[in-house]
Write a protein that holds these residues in place. Sequence first.
Motif, PDB file in Angstrom:
ATOM      1  N   TYR A 122       0.835  -1.209   0.000  1.00 21.86           N
ATOM      2  CA  TYR A 122       0.000   0.000   0.000  1.00 21.86           C
ATOM      3  C   TYR A 122       0.868   1.258   0.000  1.00 21.86           C
ATOM      4  O   TYR A 122       0.658   2.176  -0.797  1.00 21.86           O
ATOM      5  N   CYS A 126       0.770   3.575  -3.233  1.00 25.65           N
ATOM      6  CA  CYS A 126      -0.073   4.758  -2.999  1.00 25.65           C
ATOM      7  C   CYS A 126       0.719   5.973  -2.503  1.00 25.65           C
ATOM      8  O   CYS A 126       0.291   7.110  -2.702  1.00 25.65           O
ATOM      9  N   HIS A 127       1.863   5.741  -1.846  1.00 27.14           N
ATOM     10  CA  HIS A 127       2.686   6.848  -1.336  1.00 27.14           C
ATOM     11  C   HIS A 127       4.159   6.587  -1.659  1.00 27.14           C
ATOM     12  O   HIS A 127       4.988   6.453  -0.737  1.00 27.14           O
ATOM     13  N   ALA A 215      -8.923  -3.474   2.832  1.00 25.09           N
ATOM     14  CA  ALA A 215      -8.909  -2.020   2.645  1.00 25.09           C
ATOM     15  C   ALA A 215      -7.647  -1.577   1.913  1.00 25.09           C
ATOM     16  O   ALA A 215      -7.694  -0.676   1.045  1.00 25.09           O
ATOM     17  N   SER A 216      -6.511  -2.203   2.218  1.00 26.39           N
ATOM     18  CA  SER A 216      -5.248  -1.852   1.564  1.00 26.39           C
ATOM     19  C   SER A 216      -5.328  -2.109   0.070  1.00 26.39           C
ATOM     20  O   SER A 216      -4.935  -1.257  -0.744  1.00 26.39           O
ATOM     21  N   ASN A 219      -7.579   0.315  -1.913  1.00 31.88           N
ATOM     22  CA  ASN A 219      -6.854   1.555  -2.193  1.00 31.88           C
ATOM     23  C   ASN A 219      -5.768   1.344  -3.246  1.00 31.88           C
ATOM     24  O   ASN A 219      -5.544   2.211  -4.100  1.00 31.88           O
ATOM     25  N   SER A 222      -7.452   0.973  -6.727  1.00 32.63           N
ATOM     26  CA  SER A 222      -7.988   2.256  -7.192  1.00 32.63           C
ATOM     27  C   SER A 222      -6.865   3.187  -7.635  1.00 32.63           C
ATOM     28  O   SER A 222      -7.029   3.975  -8.578  1.00 32.63           O
ATOM     29  N   THR A 223      -5.712   3.114  -6.981  1.00 31.99           N
ATOM     30  CA  THR A 223      -4.557   3.934  -7.370  1.00 31.99           C
ATOM     31  C   THR A 223      -3.917   3.426  -8.651  1.00 31.99           C
ATOM     32  O   THR A 223      -3.595   4.210  -9.553  1.00 31.99           O
TER      33      THR A 223
END
Length: 312
Positions: A122, A126-127, A215-216, A219, A222-223
């Motif tokens: 994640y 995502c980051h 949940a990870s 996300n 979706s990214t």
Amino acid sequence: MSNFTTTVTEFLLMGFSDTRELQILYSLLFFLIYSAGLMGNLLIVIVTTFDRRLHTPMYFFLRNLSIVDACFISITIPQASVNCLVNNRAISVTGCATQVFLMVFISYVEFTLLTVMACDRYVAICHPLLYPVIMSPQVCVHMTVTCLFTGLLFAGFHTGYTFRLSFCQSNVIHQFFCDIPSLLKISCSETFSNMLSLLASALAIGGGCFVFITASYINIFSTVLKFPVKEDQRKAFSTCIPHIIVVSLFLISSSYVHLQPPSDSGSTKDIILSIFYCIVAPFLNPIIYSLRNKQIKEALRIIIKRKLSLKE
């Protein structure tokens, strides 16, 4: 009634089969699978240790997972295979308690490590700019130590809480290894609080980890779908798909074993599901990661070439 009962000093485990010839055949077969699974996991440990390019958080956790799988696959199958070959089903109370502790501990560490690996993916996807800071070597080590320490507490509690019970009605465990559900089935004490604590633990630990992993990846997907370049999407998915498959295998097999109470007669279905949980999932993990990961395959080729050149 307790005045006329005798305390159990050893337990009798189930075999893979009631037929002697099939016992020997199954024992050899499962031992071969165990050996292959052990070598596969140790191979990933060796590759990710000696190849400097794989000294990243992702492969650090993969190496830890392979070590856990190698331990997981070694707790039950070797002893069960040897017991069937020598036709000895007995296991001492101390040996049974040790097996329960190790099974609970390794299962807990495996599930929490898979959760940490989802966190790693994640952050990486995502980051990405914050990835070196968030997933620093110190943080990775602290996460792993936390999994191990809390696993010791978790396993110690449930093992102690199980073996405080009295076993005086029967010493036959309807399973080929010692596990808590089978022990609760043959206890002559009140086991409602034990079953309640197991259920609460499964909901708190298992449910919490499952929600976090889900949940990870929601996300993450979706990214990834927002990436403009298809090749970047493919690379991102290639690092996530093996982990999703491994998590699914572990969750499905462990849920079937622990959420379904063992039958009184020790059915073949219980044995098969437990074999899948104890040996098939850890056996498939290195295969899944190796087949889906180009870096591991390339690192393996380099190590083999180095070994061959040294021999020449």
